[in-house]
Design an enzyme around this catalytic site. Structure first.
Site, PDB file in Angstrom:
ATOM      1  N   TYR A 181     -24.967  21.717  36.876  1.00 19.57           N
ATOM      2  CA  TYR A 181     -24.513  21.790  35.480  1.00 19.57           C
ATOM      3  C   TYR A 181     -25.605  22.280  34.541  1.00 19.57           C
ATOM      4  O   TYR A 181     -25.817  21.713  33.476  1.00 19.57           O
ATOM      5  CB  TYR A 181     -23.948  20.441  35.013  1.00 19.57           C
ATOM      6  CG  TYR A 181     -22.973  19.815  35.969  1.00 19.57           C
ATOM      7  CD1 TYR A 181     -21.960  20.568  36.568  1.00 19.57           C
ATOM      8  CD2 TYR A 181     -23.052  18.460  36.296  1.00 19.57           C
ATOM      9  CE1 TYR A 181     -21.059  19.989  37.451  1.00 19.57           C
ATOM     10  CE2 TYR A 181     -22.153  17.874  37.169  1.00 19.57           C
ATOM     11  CZ  TYR A 181     -21.157  18.645  37.749  1.00 19.57           C
ATOM     12  OH  TYR A 181     -20.263  18.071  38.628  1.00 19.57           O
ATOM     13  N   HIS A 182     -26.276  23.373  34.952  1.00 21.62           N
ATOM     14  CA  HIS A 182     -27.329  23.950  34.129  1.00 21.62           C
ATOM     15  C   HIS A 182     -27.072  25.427  33.833  1.00 21.62           C
ATOM     16  O   HIS A 182     -27.964  26.263  34.027  1.00 21.62           O
ATOM     17  CB  HIS A 182     -28.691  23.791  34.820  1.00 21.62           C
ATOM     18  CG  HIS A 182     -29.072  22.367  35.093  1.00 21.62           C
ATOM     19  ND1 HIS A 182     -29.982  22.013  36.066  1.00 21.62           N
ATOM     20  CD2 HIS A 182     -28.667  21.209  34.511  1.00 21.62           C
ATOM     21  CE1 HIS A 182     -30.112  20.697  36.079  1.00 21.62           C
ATOM     22  NE2 HIS A 182     -29.331  20.184  35.139  1.00 21.62           N
ATOM     23  N   PRO A 183     -25.881  25.797  33.362  1.00 21.89           N
ATOM     24  CA  PRO A 183     -25.644  27.204  33.024  1.00 21.89           C
ATOM     25  C   PRO A 183     -26.555  27.637  31.883  1.00 21.89           C
ATOM     26  O   PRO A 183     -26.872  26.840  30.985  1.00 21.89           O
ATOM     27  CB  PRO A 183     -24.171  27.241  32.619  1.00 21.89           C
ATOM     28  CG  PRO A 183     -23.875  25.851  32.159  1.00 21.89           C
ATOM     29  CD  PRO A 183     -24.716  24.957  33.021  1.00 21.89           C
TER      30      PRO A 183
END
Length: 553
Positions: free
Chosen positions: A468-470
């Site tokens: 969850y690190h776009p």
């Protein structure tokens, strides 16, 4: 245009937008409007640290984006959660505070982000932070953002650190200080037992100021222009289309998915894509929505022979007691995210600085709560930090209510597979150390039978998850970079009075979780926006393994 007139209009009340709203209104002289599609963050599920997986699975707080089918993952469509609430993703994330490696920022500067080297960004990290243990040459002690360490009460944390030492890795006193490489305590954004989101740290105090207006449930539909100057924002609220004028600047802080979408809906982006949707091209800017990056990880899970894991806390009566204690005293198991130890290592010789990150958890369970623990176990979340794969965010249509198309091209580069195989083998080696002898049961996942490259690859293809690190979809760079979207002052190239301030402007993803560097970006950008001199650079030394060319550890 309506009579809503402000000096600045900020789109998005997430990690960056909350910081900007606070900093731009500090002296009382500027009128600021902050638009947020979501609503209030006043929920026990958001504020209680250990409940972190609950808001992530609620449509009220999460945009619930999904990727296009990812060929490298067997066609899986991956969940890409993004916060839709005051505080944005900082209100639904895992509360981990990791700044990144100093060399990340040195590489930003080398990629054209002049003035964003480590010596330039360190003072902004410090300005943001209020560390429970106090400040030092690397850490802030009086900023808005509360950080602290966990208690390490569970003995499995000590076993994890000792196993890493036995495997030949260094222990580090502070992964956010002079030495990231190694194993040690992991900071969390918790203050007074509550989640310290960007909303709690920055926005809530600022909302008492008369010169800040916060409008929730406002869906930005396009940027308004006069010629090449941004003059306002159009947004939907309660079924009504409204407009707000910005006398000084429009600032986009919607994040790495929403920001490129809004730019494109407004005619700013790759001309061919815009024309294909019937959108008039305001400014042909090829880099908008490109260069998308993320971190992948998997959960290396081991059964525990002693009943000491958090599995004991999953029963109904145990949860009631934990919740009641947290409501009354803001402490106990409810006041931690349970990610209290971590590690950063290099995958192989010749890698200059850590490219693998660990989160250790004294329970075997999916991070997003999608599967429940079924037995006593423990796990390490592990994944590579610097994938060479690049993806994109593109429009599905010209309708601003349609979700954009997202494609990360996960595992699209051969090196990604090499690094993932190293993650499996190096983690298995750590868990095999004597420190875990009394606790180690069977290997739940990947499973002891998963040994060969092809077996590991099949496991990764089926089980790897997004961390969850776009990021990086509107990269910051030099004027001669055809793919740069913003300059080092965060101004959109080719237009005036328009900036982007969020994780989308990272030139490349940092080594770790993204909340801390996103807040730093907004702290620094606020000085650029206000025309203030940048904080004085600080030349604090940082670690680089002397033997990195010859040795993996």
């Amino acid at each position: 245009m309506s009579d809503q007139v402000f000096d600045y209009v900020i789109v998005g009340a997430g990690s960056a937008g909350c910081v900007l709203a606070a900093r731009l209104t500090e002296d009382g002289s500027r009128r600021v409007l902050l638009l947020e599609r979501g609503g209030s963050d006043r929920s026990v599920f958001i504020q209680m640290p250990s409940a972190l997986s609950i808001p992530m699975n609620m449509a009220r707080y999460n945009w619930f984006y999904h990727t296009e089918p990812e060929p490298g993952l067997g066609g899986r469509r991956m969940h890409t959660p993004r916060g839709k609430v005051l505080g944005g993703s900082s209100s639904i994330n895992g509360l981990v505070y990791i700044r990144g490696n100093p060399l990340d920022f040195e590489h930003w500067a080398a990629q054209g982000a002049e003035g964003w080297g480590y010596r330039d960004v360190l003072p902004y990290f410090k300005r943001a932070e209020r560390r429970e243990e106090g400040g030092d040459a690397y850490r802030g002690g009086s900023g808005p953002l509360a950080t602290r360490y966990g208690t390490l009460a569970n003995p499995l944390h000590a076993a994890w650190l000792e196993a890493a030492r036995q495997a030949g890795y260094p222990l580090t006193a502070d992964v956010n200080g002079a030495q990231q490489e190694g194993f040690g305590r992991m900071d969390m954004t918790v203050g007074g037992g509550r989640r310290c989101s960007a909303a709690n740290a920055y926005l809530r105090p600022a909302m008492r100021r008369p010169n800040l207006t916060v409008v929730t449930h406002a869906h930005a539909t396009r940027i308004l222009f006069e010629g090449r100057r941004a003059v306002g924002v159009e947004y939907l609220r309660g079924g009504n289309l409204q407009r707000a004028r910005a006398e000084c600047e429009v600032i986009l802080s919607g994040g790495p998915i929403n920001t490129p979408q809004l730019l494109k809906l407004s005619g700013v982006g790759p001309a061919a894509e815009l024309e294909s949707h019937g959108i008039d091209v305001r400014h042909d800017l090829p880099g908008v929505g490109e260069n998308l990056q993320d971190h992948l990880e998997f959960y290396f899970q081991v059964a525990c022979k002693e009943p000491i894991t958090l599995y004991s806390a999953l029963g109904a009566w145990a949860r009631i007691k934990i919740g009641a204690r947290w409501l009354l005293f803001k402490d106990g198991l409810g006041a931690t995210n349970h990610f209290e130890t971590c590690g950063f290592i290099r995958s192989r010789a010749g890698v200059e600085y850590p490219d693998i990150q660990y989160h250790f958890l004294p329970m075997a369970v999916a991070y997003d709560g999608s599967t429940l623990a079924r037995e006593h176990g423990f796990q390490a979340h592990v994944g590579p930090m610097r994938t060479k794969s690049r993806g994109w965010v593109r429009l599905a249509s010209a309708n601003p209510l349609d979700k954009p198309r997202i494609f990360f091209n996960y595992m699209g580069h051969p090196d990604d597979w090499t690094e993932m195989r190293a993650c499996v083998r190096l983690t298995r080696e750590i868990f095999a150390q004597p420190a875990f002898d009394r606790y180690r049961g069977r290997e739940i996942q990947p499973g002891g039978e998963v040994r060969s490259d092809s077996e590991i690859d099949a496991f990764i293809r089926a089980k790897v998850e997004s961390a969850y690190h776009p990021s990086c979809s509107c990269k910051m760079g030099a004027a001669n970079d055809p793919h740069a979207v913003v300059d080092p002052q965060t101004r959109v190239y080719g237009l005036t009075a328009l900036r982007v301030v969020d994780s989308s402007i990272m030139p490349s993803v940092t080594t770790g979780n993204l909340n801390a560097p996103t807040i730093m970006i907004a702290e620094k950008a606020s000085d650029h926006i206000l025309g203030r001199p940048a904080l004085a650079p600080e030349d604090a030394p940082f670690h680089r393994a002397e033997n990195w060319r010859e040795s993996q550890r």
